[in-house]
Motif scaffolding. Structure first.
Motif, short mmCIF file in Angstrom:
data_model
loop_
_atom_site.label_atom_id
_atom_site.label_comp_id
_atom_site.label_asym_id
_atom_site.label_seq_id
_atom_site.Cartn_x
_atom_site.Cartn_y
_atom_site.Cartn_z
N ILE A 160 18.25 3.99 -18.14
CA ILE A 160 17.33 3.48 -17.12
C ILE A 160 16.64 2.17 -17.56
CG2 ILE A 160 15.16 3.98 -15.90
CD1 ILE A 160 16.17 6.86 -15.57
N PRO A 161 16.13 2.05 -18.79
CA PRO A 161 15.52 0.77 -19.19
C PRO A 161 16.46 -0.42 -19.07
CG PRO A 161 14.92 2.49 -20.74
CD PRO A 161 15.96 3.08 -19.85
N ALA A 162 17.73 -0.24 -19.42
CA ALA A 162 18.70 -1.34 -19.30
C ALA A 162 18.91 -1.71 -17.83
CB ALA A 162 20.04 -0.94 -19.93
N MET A 163 18.92 -0.70 -16.94
CA MET A 163 19.05 -0.97 -15.51
C MET A 163 17.85 -1.76 -15.00
SD MET A 163 20.41 2.74 -14.11
CE MET A 163 21.94 3.48 -14.69
N VAL A 164 16.65 -1.34 -15.40
CA VAL A 164 15.42 -2.02 -14.97
C VAL A 164 15.40 -3.46 -15.47
CG1 VAL A 164 12.91 -2.06 -15.25
CG2 VAL A 164 14.07 0.11 -14.77
N ASP A 165 15.77 -3.69 -16.73
CA ASP A 165 15.80 -5.05 -17.28
C ASP A 165 16.75 -5.94 -16.51
OD1 ASP A 165 13.97 -4.35 -19.20
OD2 ASP A 165 15.45 -4.07 -20.81
N SER A 166 17.90 -5.41 -16.13
CA SER A 166 18.88 -6.20 -15.37
C SER A 166 18.33 -6.59 -14.00
CB SER A 166 20.19 -5.41 -15.21
OG SER A 166 20.81 -5.21 -16.45
N VAL A 167 17.59 -5.68 -13.35
CA VAL A 167 17.01 -6.00 -12.04
C VAL A 167 15.90 -7.04 -12.18
CG1 VAL A 167 15.98 -5.08 -9.93
CG2 VAL A 167 17.53 -3.66 -11.25
N HIS A 168 15.11 -6.95 -13.25
CA HIS A 168 14.09 -7.98 -13.48
C HIS A 168 14.73 -9.36 -13.60
CE1 HIS A 168 10.32 -5.89 -13.64
NE2 HIS A 168 10.72 -5.03 -14.57
N ALA A 169 15.86 -9.44 -14.29
CA ALA A 169 16.56 -10.72 -14.43
C ALA A 169 17.03 -11.23 -13.07
CB ALA A 169 17.75 -10.56 -15.38
N LEU A 170 17.50 -10.32 -12.23
CA LEU A 170 17.92 -10.69 -10.87
C LEU A 170 16.74 -11.22 -10.06
CD1 LEU A 170 20.14 -10.48 -8.54
CD2 LEU A 170 19.07 -8.29 -8.02
N ARG A 230 10.09 1.37 1.78
CA ARG A 230 9.14 0.58 0.97
C ARG A 230 7.84 1.36 0.75
NH1 ARG A 230 9.44 -3.56 3.78
NH2 ARG A 230 10.96 -4.65 2.46
N LYS A 231 7.37 2.06 1.77
CA LYS A 231 6.16 2.86 1.65
C LYS A 231 6.35 3.96 0.60
CE LYS A 231 2.88 5.66 4.35
NZ LYS A 231 2.88 6.78 3.38
N GLU A 232 7.50 4.63 0.64
CA GLU A 232 7.74 5.70 -0.32
C GLU A 232 7.79 5.15 -1.74
OE1 GLU A 232 10.59 9.44 -0.27
OE2 GLU A 232 11.73 7.63 -0.80
N VAL A 233 8.48 4.02 -1.93
CA VAL A 233 8.58 3.41 -3.26
C VAL A 233 7.20 3.05 -3.80
CG1 VAL A 233 9.35 1.34 -4.48
CG2 VAL A 233 10.94 2.57 -2.99
N THR A 234 6.36 2.49 -2.93
CA THR A 234 5.00 2.11 -3.33
C THR A 234 4.18 3.35 -3.68
OG1 THR A 234 5.09 0.18 -1.87
CG2 THR A 234 2.92 0.87 -2.64
N ASP A 235 4.31 4.40 -2.88
CA ASP A 235 3.57 5.64 -3.14
C ASP A 235 3.98 6.27 -4.47
OD1 ASP A 235 2.25 5.35 -0.75
OD2 ASP A 235 3.51 6.79 0.35
N VAL A 236 5.26 6.20 -4.79
CA VAL A 236 5.77 6.87 -6.00
C VAL A 236 5.52 6.04 -7.26
CG1 VAL A 236 7.86 7.67 -7.18
CG2 VAL A 236 7.50 8.22 -4.77
N PHE A 237 5.78 4.73 -7.19
CA PHE A 237 5.75 3.91 -8.40
C PHE A 237 4.54 2.97 -8.48
CE2 PHE A 237 10.44 4.59 -7.90
CZ PHE A 237 10.60 5.41 -9.01
N GLY A 238 3.89 2.69 -7.35
CA GLY A 238 2.82 1.71 -7.38
C GLY A 238 3.37 0.37 -7.83
N ASN A 239 2.76 -0.22 -8.87
CA ASN A 239 3.26 -1.49 -9.41
C ASN A 239 4.06 -1.29 -10.70
OD1 ASN A 239 2.07 -3.17 -7.41
ND2 ASN A 239 0.08 -2.95 -8.42
N GLU A 240 4.37 -0.04 -11.01
CA GLU A 240 5.11 0.25 -12.24
C GLU A 240 6.62 0.18 -12.02
OE1 GLU A 240 3.57 0.79 -15.18
OE2 GLU A 240 1.69 0.38 -14.12
N ASP A 241 7.34 -0.01 -13.11
CA ASP A 241 8.80 0.02 -13.03
C ASP A 241 9.29 1.45 -12.75
OD1 ASP A 241 9.19 -2.69 -13.51
OD2 ASP A 241 9.32 -2.44 -15.69
N PRO A 242 10.45 1.58 -12.11
CA PRO A 242 10.99 2.92 -11.86
C PRO A 242 11.22 3.70 -13.15
CG PRO A 242 12.14 1.29 -10.52
CD PRO A 242 11.27 0.53 -11.47
N ASN A 243 10.99 5.01 -13.08
CA ASN A 243 11.24 5.89 -14.21
C ASN A 243 11.97 7.13 -13.70
OD1 ASN A 243 9.15 7.97 -13.37
ND2 ASN A 243 7.83 6.18 -13.68
N HIS A 244 12.49 7.92 -14.62
CA HIS A 244 13.33 9.06 -14.25
C HIS A 244 12.60 10.05 -13.35
CE1 HIS A 244 15.29 13.03 -14.88
NE2 HIS A 244 16.37 12.31 -14.70
#
Length: 441
Positions: free
Chosen positions: A97-107, A276-290
């Motif tokens: 998951i961290p490698a996936m998140v890093d790749s999306v940040h680069a995008l 988008r609402k669900e993503v915001t409710d679950v993660f807020g401003n944090e990166d996705p986690n398992h």
């Protein structure tokens, strides 16, 4: 099968049905070149016009096509399945998951620097999924791994465009087309590059720079390649085949799912906002986690509906290993069954009259609640049974991460220049790409 009422198109000498299939596909391509006006998700006549035509002529989706499938079986299949399962599941998947998140940040960083906010998403997703799969498969050797996967993508295109071109095997030894030459060059380059990575790993182990061959997928394959027990050892050809499988499961499939899910959300803004609402409710401003990924119910519904309308793989083939009775049919040993996934996913008899509409709420109660009990096996984007796609968990996790991070930073609409022409090049992809307009949030 004919004696049991199973009919099909007449099979011509030498070329079978390939000429008719090629002509029908070519006719579709000639007609579909105008920018989008009204989008229809009724894509079976576009992607598989031959199946659409034959269904009307010879009955519903009971089709017996092909003459076999070259695939591993028995103990060898079980061993390779276990290797892939270790890479795609459990703690191994969490660690990716961290490698996936890093790749999306680069995008996202790259998109932020763009002057024009219209982007071609199919190519963008192909790059990011290539980066992710290279890092997870090859670890510290991911740059070389990415080059291998890029060559595999080229080889996929060459093979796919020649799928229905029939040539006699002996002719190929005498006279080779440009595609024959290109595919042979690519196969040699892939093999050479892979052998180069293997030799580097082996050298590091031999000189003591590494304790073992590594914990990435390549490391697992190398351990099996050097297994002291010869009965458990894999060959270099096995290793190559596993890299191809990893490429299909981890890049081609994921790119297809991402592309069509974003396309559907770009058209259906109400569901885009819900996601988008669900993503915001679950993660807020944090990166996705398992833990959070497991809570994305609405996003999961949207992905499932995307997989129903635009399954990455439109059909699969299964060989009958022993005579079996299927309903009123007796299937003899040795025949090959084509499972028409796209046809099944677009059947009004199974899904209702709104089968061609985008309605994620079908899956509000999960896959089991989307269809009646007698059609429980009608949703099969990753296949079913022991030979289902081993990378399905990897793929859906990556898709959820990429969608969540994009939804948090951008809203998006389809470009007016978009031409809706889904086509099959191994997986379903937009023939002319997917241009969308990004709106920063």
């Amino acid at each position: 099968m004919a004696s049991q009422g199973i009919k099909g198109p007449p099979c011509k000498f030498i070329h079978g049905c390939t000429k008719e299939i090629s002509k029908l596909k070519k006719d579709v391509m000639m007609k579909m070149n105008e920018p989008m006006t009204n989008v229809s998700h009724e894509i079976l006549p576009i992607v598989e016009p031959h199946i659409h035509k034959w269904n009307k002529l010879y009955g519903d989706i009971k089709k017996i096509l092909g003459d076999g499938l070259v695939a591993t079986e028995g103990k060898k299949w079980a061993r390779q399945r276990r290797l892939a399962h270790l890479a795609f599941h459990g703690e191994s998947l969490k660690g990716m998951i961290p490698a996936m998140v890093d790749s999306v940040h680069a995008l996202l960083d790259r998109w932020q620097k763009l002057e024009a906010k219209e982007v071609e998403l199919f190519e963008e997703f192909a790059m990011i999924t290539s980066d992710v799969i290279s890092r997870t498969a090859f670890g510290s050797s991911y740059i070389e791994g990415r080059e291998i996967f890029q060559m595999l993508s080229e080889l996929t295109i060459v093979v796919s465009i020649n799928l229905f071109k029939l040539r006699l095997p002996r002719i190929r030894k005498i006279w080779k087309t440009s595609d024959d030459i290109k595919s042979e060059r690519l196969e040699k380059a892939i093999c050479d590059a892979l052998l180069g990575i293997i030799e580097k790993r082996e050298k590091k182990v031999n000189v003591g720079e590494m304790d073992d061959y590594g914990n990435d997928y390549l490391g697992s394959l190398l351990k099996a390649y050097h297994d002291p027990d010869k009965s458990k050892r894999i060959t270099i050809d096995d290793l190559m085949d596993e890299c191809r499988t990893f490429h299909l499961s981890g890049q081609e499939t994921t790119t297809s799912i991402l592309t069509w899910t974003i396309f559907l959300l770009a058209i259906h803004k109400d569901w885009q906002e819900e996601a988008r609402k669900e993503v915001t409710d679950v993660f807020g401003n944090e990166d996705p986690n398992h833990e959070g990924i497991m809570k994305l119910k609405t996003v999961g519904m949207i992905i499932n509906e995307s997989l129903r309308l635009y399954p990455p793989v439109v059909n699969t083939i299964r060989k009958v290993v022993r005579q079996v009775t299927l309903g009123d049919l007796v299937l003899p040993q040795g025949i090959a069954l084509q499972i028409p996934i796209l046809t099944i996913h677009h059947s009004p008899r199974i899904w209702g009259d709104d089968v061609h509409l985008f309605k994620p709420e079908r899956f509000r109660e999960g896959v089991a609640g989307a269809v009646s009990n007698d059609a429980a096996a009608a949703f099969l984007p990753f296949g079913l049974g022991p030979r289902n796609c081993v990378g399905s968990n990897f793929t859906t996790t990556e898709v959820k991460i990429i969608l969540a991070m994009i939804l948090r930073h951008y809203s998006f609409t389809v470009s007016p220049d978009y031409v809706h022409l889904p086509s099959q090049i191994l997986t379903i992809r937009p023939q002319h790409g997917l241009k969308v307009i990004l709106h920063p949030l």
